[in-house]
Design an enzyme around this catalytic site. Structure first.
Site, PDB file in Angstrom:
ATOM      1  N   HIS A 125      49.084  19.271 -53.075  1.00 23.00           N
ATOM      2  CA  HIS A 125      48.547  20.611 -52.808  1.00 23.00           C
ATOM      3  C   HIS A 125      47.262  20.845 -53.582  1.00 23.00           C
ATOM      4  O   HIS A 125      46.233  21.247 -53.001  1.00 23.00           O
ATOM      5  CB  HIS A 125      49.588  21.669 -53.191  1.00 23.00           C
ATOM      6  CG  HIS A 125      49.059  23.076 -53.169  1.00 23.00           C
ATOM      7  ND1 HIS A 125      49.371  23.972 -52.176  1.00 23.00           N
ATOM      8  CD2 HIS A 125      48.240  23.749 -54.033  1.00 23.00           C
ATOM      9  CE1 HIS A 125      48.764  25.121 -52.401  1.00 23.00           C
ATOM     10  NE2 HIS A 125      48.074  25.011 -53.546  1.00 23.00           N
TER      11      HIS A 125
ATOM     12  N   TYR B  58      37.538  31.719 -51.047  1.00 25.17           N
ATOM     13  CA  TYR B  58      38.858  31.943 -51.628  1.00 25.17           C
ATOM     14  C   TYR B  58      39.170  33.427 -51.724  1.00 25.17           C
ATOM     15  O   TYR B  58      39.344  33.994 -52.807  1.00 25.17           O
ATOM     16  CB  TYR B  58      38.927  31.265 -52.996  1.00 25.17           C
ATOM     17  CG  TYR B  58      40.330  30.960 -53.455  1.00 25.17           C
ATOM     18  CD1 TYR B  58      41.127  30.062 -52.756  1.00 25.17           C
ATOM     19  CD2 TYR B  58      40.857  31.558 -54.592  1.00 25.17           C
ATOM     20  CE1 TYR B  58      42.414  29.772 -53.178  1.00 25.17           C
ATOM     21  CE2 TYR B  58      42.142  31.271 -55.030  1.00 25.17           C
ATOM     22  CZ  TYR B  58      42.918  30.383 -54.311  1.00 25.17           C
ATOM     23  OH  TYR B  58      44.189  30.093 -54.731  1.00 25.17           O
TER      24      TYR B  58
ATOM     25  N   ASP C 192      45.634  38.966 -56.149  1.00 26.90           N
ATOM     26  CA  ASP C 192      45.698  37.558 -55.748  1.00 26.90           C
ATOM     27  C   ASP C 192      44.603  37.236 -54.728  1.00 26.90           C
ATOM     28  O   ASP C 192      44.841  36.606 -53.698  1.00 26.90           O
ATOM     29  CB  ASP C 192      47.091  37.252 -55.173  1.00 26.90           C
ATOM     30  CG  ASP C 192      47.290  35.781 -54.837  1.00 26.90           C
ATOM     31  OD1 ASP C 192      46.657  34.921 -55.485  1.00 26.90           O
ATOM     32  OD2 ASP C 192      48.082  35.493 -53.919  1.00 26.90           O
TER      33      ASP C 192
ATOM     34  N   HIS D 208      47.990  33.665 -51.720  1.00 31.30           N
ATOM     35  CA  HIS D 208      49.237  32.914 -51.840  1.00 31.30           C
ATOM     36  C   HIS D 208      50.381  33.555 -51.057  1.00 31.30           C
ATOM     37  O   HIS D 208      51.452  32.958 -50.936  1.00 31.30           O
ATOM     38  CB  HIS D 208      49.670  32.810 -53.305  1.00 31.30           C
ATOM     39  CG  HIS D 208      48.815  31.911 -54.146  1.00 31.30           C
ATOM     40  ND1 HIS D 208      47.742  32.371 -54.865  1.00 31.30           N
ATOM     41  CD2 HIS D 208      48.880  30.575 -54.373  1.00 31.30           C
ATOM     42  CE1 HIS D 208      47.182  31.368 -55.519  1.00 31.30           C
ATOM     43  NE2 HIS D 208      47.853  30.267 -55.245  1.00 31.30           N
TER      44      HIS D 208
END
Length: 372
Positions: free
Chosen positions: A190, A205, A287, A292
């Site tokens: 990962h 991101y 986050d 996630h």
């Protein structure tokens, strides 16, 4: 969870279209560590708080690195820098400090050491390299034989593993909630896949592009495990981080691609918040916009696709995901629908109007993502 996500990503989370934008990517998300940091038991809350502080420092370093240039990792003495088609691995020991990369303890071709953590990291780097080369013809993360560097025994009771834009770093866990982060090979796969994404699609991101970044890492992480075990899709567990949770924790892994939202339900960890479909999509500013959390949706789409096809998931389903990631058409700010449409196009381009096209279209439909 916060109710509304910001419209734009923070500058530190954005990718650049002019080159790769490396970001700090860790396997344990902040919302999990935040929950643990609130535990009454100091044996649980203490390591979680220290891990959050260490991760924050790494994110700051990553932003500074993006501005002034990357840290230079020197090649091990005597190593052939022109070699291609075979891994070039170096494992370092931080000896519970935080200076990277630490003391070199094993190089490419060296015999196993007495430290099982070192040996697992070495093997996991090799397994990821072998999947990329054997299944997809790619020579390391950058396609040009990039050396693979990892550091183990990072800090004390450090509850994470991360890719920092240059290398892999593994904590030992606190022994209360998390065990050694080199135990699950899919965790290694990962985090290394964040490097693959960095050198290819360079997905920003944040928000849905960040969730795709995380999902792609889960996909190829689980494929590394299945490839290593020579498993067919119907025999695989489709778990990310199986074996990472300590005895006594109520859970089986960090995430489940087969059944997002079911990986854990524990008094300290809380309940796995991942949705499986767009109906459960979480809007949050935490986050990096829930990278996630909402990654459960494309994760589940891949699981449905791969199991519908049957056989070895890295051969057809994985090939299509790889084609999209490396094909040059995936924008840095792509959303789920953009990615889904490209998987349909990739299935048609590689396999024609066959079972692969039907299966991938159906999988995205089942999770509520349009492909047309």
């Amino acid at each position: 969870m916060d109710a509304i996500a910001p419209a734009t990503a923070p500058a530190s989370a954005s990718a650049s279209t002019s080159g790769t934008a490396a970001v700090f990517c860790a396997i344990v998300p902040p919302h999990v560590l935040d929950r643990l940091a609130q535990a009454e038991d100091p044996a649980i809350s203490g390591p979680a708080r220290r891990t959050l502080e260490a991760d924050s420092a790494q994110r700051t370093r990553r932003r500074l690195t993006t501005a002034v240039g990357p840290r230079v990792l020197t090649e091990p003495a005597g190593q052939d820098t022109s070699a291609t088609g075979k891994p070039r691995r170096t494992i370092h020991d931080c000896e519970h400090g935080t200076a990277l990369p630490g003391e070199k303890v094993r190089g490419e071709g060296d015999p196993p050491t007495q430290d099982a953590t070192v040996n697992r990291a070495y093997a996991g780097l090799g397994a990821t390299f072998e999947l990329l080369l054997s299944a997809y013809g790619r020579d390391s993360l950058d396609g040009a034989g990039l050396p693979l560097t990892a550091s183990v025994h990072y800090d004390r009771e450090y509850n994470n593993a991360f890719w920092d834009g240059d290398q892999m770093v593994f904590g030992d866990g606190d022994g209360e909630v998390f065990l050694d982060f080199t135990i699950p090979v899919d965790v290694i796969g990962h985090e290394l896949t964040h490097g693959l994404t960095q050198y290819t699609a360079n997905l920003a991101y944040y928000g849905q592009s960040g969730a795709l970044n995380e999902s792609v890492s889960d996909v190829f992480g689980v494929l590394v495990k299945q490839f290593t075990l020579d498993q067919t899709a119907d025999r695989a567990d489709w778990l990310i981080g199986e074996g990472l949770l300590a005895p006594g924790v109520s859970g089986v892994a960090l995430r489940s691609m087969k059944a997002p939202g079911t990986a854990y339900d524990d008094p300290a960890l809380g309940k796995d918040p991942q949705p499986a479909t767009m109906e459960g999509y979480v809007r949050t500013s935490r986050d990096n916009g829930g990278v996630h959390i909402n990654s459960g949706i494309p994760n589940h789409a891949f699981y449905l696709f791969a199991t519908q096809l049957g056989g070895k998931a890295w051969e057809r389903a994985g090939q299509i995901w790889f084609d999209v990631l490396t094909g040059g058409e995936l924008e840095v700010d792509a959303d789920f629908a953009d990615f889904a449409r490209l998987t349909v196009a990739a299935a048609r381009a590689r396999f024609g109007d066959a079972a692969e096209l039907e299966a991938v279209t159906k999988a995205w439909s089942q999770v509520g993502v349009a492909t047309a």
